[in-house]
Scaffold this active site. Sequence first.
Site, PDB file in Angstrom:
ATOM      1  CB  SER A 223     -17.953   2.460  -7.726  1.00  0.00           C
ATOM      2  OG  SER A 223     -17.274   3.513  -8.413  1.00  0.00           O
ATOM      3  CE1 TYR A 236     -14.194   1.852  -7.650  1.00  0.00           C
ATOM      4  CE2 TYR A 236     -13.556   0.406  -5.843  1.00  0.00           C
ATOM      5  CZ  TYR A 236     -14.345   1.429  -6.353  1.00  0.00           C
ATOM      6  OH  TYR A 236     -15.304   2.028  -5.557  1.00  0.00           O
TER       7      TYR A 236
HETATM    8  N1  LIG Z   1     -14.934   7.161  -1.497  1.00  0.00           N
HETATM    9  C1  LIG Z   1     -15.428   7.232  -2.705  1.00  0.00           C
HETATM   10  O1  LIG Z   1     -15.207   8.180  -3.464  1.00  0.00           O
HETATM   11  C2  LIG Z   1     -16.291   6.129  -3.200  1.00  0.00           C
HETATM   12  C3  LIG Z   1     -16.408   4.921  -2.517  1.00  0.00           C
HETATM   13  N2  LIG Z   1     -17.201   3.922  -3.027  1.00  0.00           N
HETATM   14  C4  LIG Z   1     -17.387   2.680  -2.299  1.00  0.00           C
HETATM   15  O2  LIG Z   1     -17.857   3.005  -1.001  1.00  0.00           O
HETATM   16  C5  LIG Z   1     -17.589   1.904  -0.122  1.00  0.00           C
HETATM   17  C6  LIG Z   1     -16.979   2.418   1.156  1.00  0.00           C
HETATM   18  O3  LIG Z   1     -15.668   2.890   0.830  1.00  0.00           O
HETATM   19  P1  LIG Z   1     -15.106   4.261   1.447  1.00  0.00           P
HETATM   20  O4  LIG Z   1     -15.861   4.552   2.696  1.00  0.00           O
HETATM   21  O5  LIG Z   1     -15.028   5.243   0.371  1.00  0.00           O
HETATM   22  O6  LIG Z   1     -13.606   3.868   1.738  1.00  0.00           O
HETATM   23  P2  LIG Z   1     -12.920   3.339   3.073  1.00  0.00           P
HETATM   24  O7  LIG Z   1     -11.618   2.762   2.629  1.00  0.00           O
HETATM   25  O8  LIG Z   1     -12.958   4.391   4.112  1.00  0.00           O
HETATM   26  O9  LIG Z   1     -13.887   2.135   3.560  1.00  0.00           O
HETATM   27  C7  LIG Z   1     -13.804   0.864   2.985  1.00  0.00           C
HETATM   28  C8  LIG Z   1     -14.113  -0.128   4.077  1.00  0.00           C
HETATM   29  O10 LIG Z   1     -14.030  -1.445   3.538  1.00  0.00           O
HETATM   30  C9  LIG Z   1     -13.269  -2.229   4.428  1.00  0.00           C
HETATM   31  N3  LIG Z   1     -12.615  -3.338   3.758  1.00  0.00           N
HETATM   32  C10 LIG Z   1     -11.620  -3.285   2.840  1.00  0.00           C
HETATM   33  N4  LIG Z   1     -11.242  -4.534   2.519  1.00  0.00           N
HETATM   34  C11 LIG Z   1     -12.004  -5.388   3.268  1.00  0.00           C
HETATM   35  C12 LIG Z   1     -12.082  -6.797   3.400  1.00  0.00           C
HETATM   36  N5  LIG Z   1     -11.252  -7.617   2.755  1.00  0.00           N
HETATM   37  N6  LIG Z   1     -12.996  -7.316   4.252  1.00  0.00           N
HETATM   38  C13 LIG Z   1     -13.812  -6.517   4.960  1.00  0.00           C
HETATM   39  N7  LIG Z   1     -13.799  -5.161   4.884  1.00  0.00           N
HETATM   40  C14 LIG Z   1     -12.882  -4.622   4.053  1.00  0.00           C
HETATM   41  C15 LIG Z   1     -12.242  -1.271   5.016  1.00  0.00           C
HETATM   42  O11 LIG Z   1     -11.707  -1.761   6.213  1.00  0.00           O
HETATM   43  C16 LIG Z   1     -13.122  -0.041   5.228  1.00  0.00           C
HETATM   44  O12 LIG Z   1     -13.799  -0.150   6.447  1.00  0.00           O
HETATM   45  C17 LIG Z   1     -16.660   0.967  -0.903  1.00  0.00           C
HETATM   46  O13 LIG Z   1     -17.404  -0.115  -1.410  1.00  0.00           O
HETATM   47  C18 LIG Z   1     -16.174   1.841  -2.065  1.00  0.00           C
HETATM   48  O14 LIG Z   1     -15.816   1.060  -3.179  1.00  0.00           O
HETATM   49  C19 LIG Z   1     -17.881   4.079  -4.220  1.00  0.00           C
HETATM   50  C20 LIG Z   1     -17.786   5.248  -4.916  1.00  0.00           C
HETATM   51  C21 LIG Z   1     -17.008   6.361  -4.448  1.00  0.00           C
HETATM   52  C1  LIG Z   2     -11.821   4.178  -6.248  1.00  0.00           C
HETATM   53  C2  LIG Z   2     -12.416   5.235  -5.329  1.00  0.00           C
HETATM   54  C3  LIG Z   2     -13.916   5.096  -5.212  1.00  0.00           C
HETATM   55  C4  LIG Z   2     -14.605   5.510  -6.479  1.00  0.00           C
HETATM   56  O1  LIG Z   2     -15.461   4.780  -6.903  1.00  0.00           O
HETATM   57  C5  LIG Z   2     -14.208   6.863  -7.042  1.00  0.00           C
HETATM   58  C6  LIG Z   2     -12.675   6.960  -7.183  1.00  0.00           C
HETATM   59  C7  LIG Z   2     -12.302   8.391  -7.634  1.00  0.00           C
HETATM   60  C8  LIG Z   2     -12.955   8.688  -8.978  1.00  0.00           C
HETATM   61  C9  LIG Z   2     -14.448   8.565  -8.854  1.00  0.00           C
HETATM   62  C10 LIG Z   2     -15.264   9.615  -9.214  1.00  0.00           C
HETATM   63  C11 LIG Z   2     -16.692   9.500  -9.242  1.00  0.00           C
HETATM   64  O2  LIG Z   2     -17.414  10.455  -9.531  1.00  0.00           O
HETATM   65  C12 LIG Z   2     -17.313   8.154  -8.953  1.00  0.00           C
HETATM   66  C13 LIG Z   2     -16.473   7.363  -7.977  1.00  0.00           C
HETATM   67  C14 LIG Z   2     -14.974   7.243  -8.356  1.00  0.00           C
HETATM   68  C15 LIG Z   2     -14.821   6.204  -9.459  1.00  0.00           C
HETATM   69  C16 LIG Z   2     -12.104   6.648  -5.785  1.00  0.00           C
HETATM   70  C17 LIG Z   2     -10.585   6.744  -5.589  1.00  0.00           C
HETATM   71  C18 LIG Z   2     -10.354   5.943  -4.290  1.00  0.00           C
HETATM   72  C19 LIG Z   2     -11.703   5.267  -3.958  1.00  0.00           C
HETATM   73  C20 LIG Z   2     -11.508   3.904  -3.317  1.00  0.00           C
HETATM   74  O3  LIG Z   2     -10.425   3.400  -3.172  1.00  0.00           O
HETATM   75  C21 LIG Z   2     -12.750   3.199  -2.808  1.00  0.00           C
HETATM   76  O4  LIG Z   2     -12.420   2.012  -2.147  1.00  0.00           O
END
Ligand SMILES: NC(=O)C1=CN([C@@H]2O[C@H](COP(=O)(O)OP(=O)(O)OC[C@H]3O[C@@H](n4cnc5c(N)ncnc54)[C@H](O)[C@@H]3O)[C@@H](O)[C@H]2O)C=CC1
Ligand SMILES: C[C@]12CC(=O)[C@H]3[C@@H](CCC4=CC(=O)CC[C@@]43C)[C@@H]1CC[C@@H]2C(=O)CO
Length: 388
Positions: A223, A236
């Site tokens: 991220s 985070y």
């Molecule tokens: N949504 C956003 O704006 C952004 C997301 N990310 C990253 O993208 C990746 C995917 O997240 P998203 O699809 O956005 O959210 P999401 O919450 O839909 O997906 C996260 C996934 O990680 C899994 N997870 C959480 N804790 C876990 C654990 N203890 N063991 C195994 N799996 C676990 C959840 O079950 C879920 O499938 C994450 O690493 C998040 O940090 C990074 C930047 C921006």
């Molecule tokens: C924390 C989380 C995932 C991110 O990394 C984004 C944050 C919202 C603000 C952001 C803006 C950006 O342009 C880069 C990514 C990020 C820091 C998101 C809020 C919830 C998302 C989360 O929980 C992922 O597990």
Amino acid sequence: MELSTSPSIWAYGSVWLFFSLLVYFKFSHSDMVLTPALLVYFFLLVLFEWFCHLYLPILLGMVLLSSACFYVLSITSPRKLLPVAGKAVLITGCDSGFGKAAAQRLDELGFKVIATVLDLESPGGKDLRKNCSDRLTIIQMDLTKPEDIKRAQQITKEKTRENGLWALVNNAGYCAHFGDAELSLMSTYRGCMEVNFFGTLEITKALLPMLRSSKGRIVTVSSPAGEHSFPFLAAYGSSKAALSRVMDTFRHELMPWGVKVSVIQPGSYKTGAHDDKSHWERQHKKLLSNLPNELLQEYGEEYISETQNLFFEYGKTACTDFSPVIDSITDAILSENPKVKYYAGKQLWLLYFIGIYLPSSISDNFFKSLFLKGKIMPRALRKQKNTE
Ligand SMILES: NC(=O)C1=CN([C@@H]2O[C@H](COP(=O)(O)OP(=O)(O)OC[C@H]3O[C@@H](n4cnc5c(N)ncnc54)[C@H](O)[C@@H]3O)[C@@H](O)[C@H]2O)C=CC1
Ligand SMILES: C[C@]12CC(=O)[C@H]3[C@@H](CCC4=CC(=O)CC[C@@]43C)[C@@H]1CC[C@@H]2C(=O)CO
């Protein structure tokens, strides 16, 4: 015929000669095709060269023209992709969001997908079972449980006995809560580190022997919060900073083994995490009930609640089209030469430009402005201001 001795002719001529040799090399290796777009780019380059020739000092003009030529070469050279046949990929965190979408895309492309989910009955668990091919395997795995990681390693070895494991996509991630760094509970810091750093590191180490033997790929979704100081995301962001660091160290240490490591930096997307209001409400209540009273008095409950509201407001602006992230993950798995870093988001270039190149007085305000529109100040500071 007397050759012109004008320095600019020789200078720009040398740039054109080098560019032409590169284009010839790419055409001869069918690394580039003469598309209409390419003709337009060449025409624009000629116009740009005239501009440099007429209005800029030779050295600056040469540098800018060379940069423009390299940019055109980079965007017009189709990225060579490897064949999908026989390749197996393990993706973590497929219950929702990027992981679920990536598992579906890779299944459609013909990969043997091993999708791990935290909950087999999650939307991702159900949809993947229902909509994907029989090449896809779903494994329940909690990254905070070593026994789950061990089991996932065993199942992966069995499922990939024939052709090995080609790629690991470290997608699973967790933002325990958001809030001022001082107010964030230690359990919030530890919760983020346990999943995003230690859990991801542990599954990576568990599968590395297979990835080294296949000379495969590690693709990790980190991220920008790990590279820039977003307000309220110290816990985070710190965990993602640690993750990005260890992955970049893996990148150069695993080069001799033929394993290529890429990090995906997504922008803000409306995935499961953003919308999980019950999670944030639960964490909000836990924060209020665990904060030391003097801190709660100094910041004020109204300030903490306002933080929550602003975070939700920001979440409404998150992008719903995940394709930049899924395309980046796919390219990192399949490209002959994957990028070290993929910036998957439209405005990310601006965010990184401000965060890297502008003074902190500007970049701090930029990152604050993402969330702090009209935000009230902590109670003690408001009182101070009122007495001044
Ligand atoms: N949504 C956003 O704006 C952004 C997301 N990310 C990253 O993208 C990746 C995917 O997240 P998203 O699809 O956005 O959210 P999401 O919450 O839909 O997906 C996260 C996934 O990680 C899994 N997870 C959480 N804790 C876990 C654990 N203890 N063991 C195994 N799996 C676990 C959840 O079950 C879920 O499938 C994450 O690493 C998040 O940090 C990074 C930047 C921006
Ligand atoms: C924390 C989380 C995932 C991110 O990394 C984004 C944050 C919202 C603000 C952001 C803006 C950006 O342009 C880069 C990514 C990020 C820091 C998101 C809020 C919830 C998302 C989360 O929980 C992922 O597990």
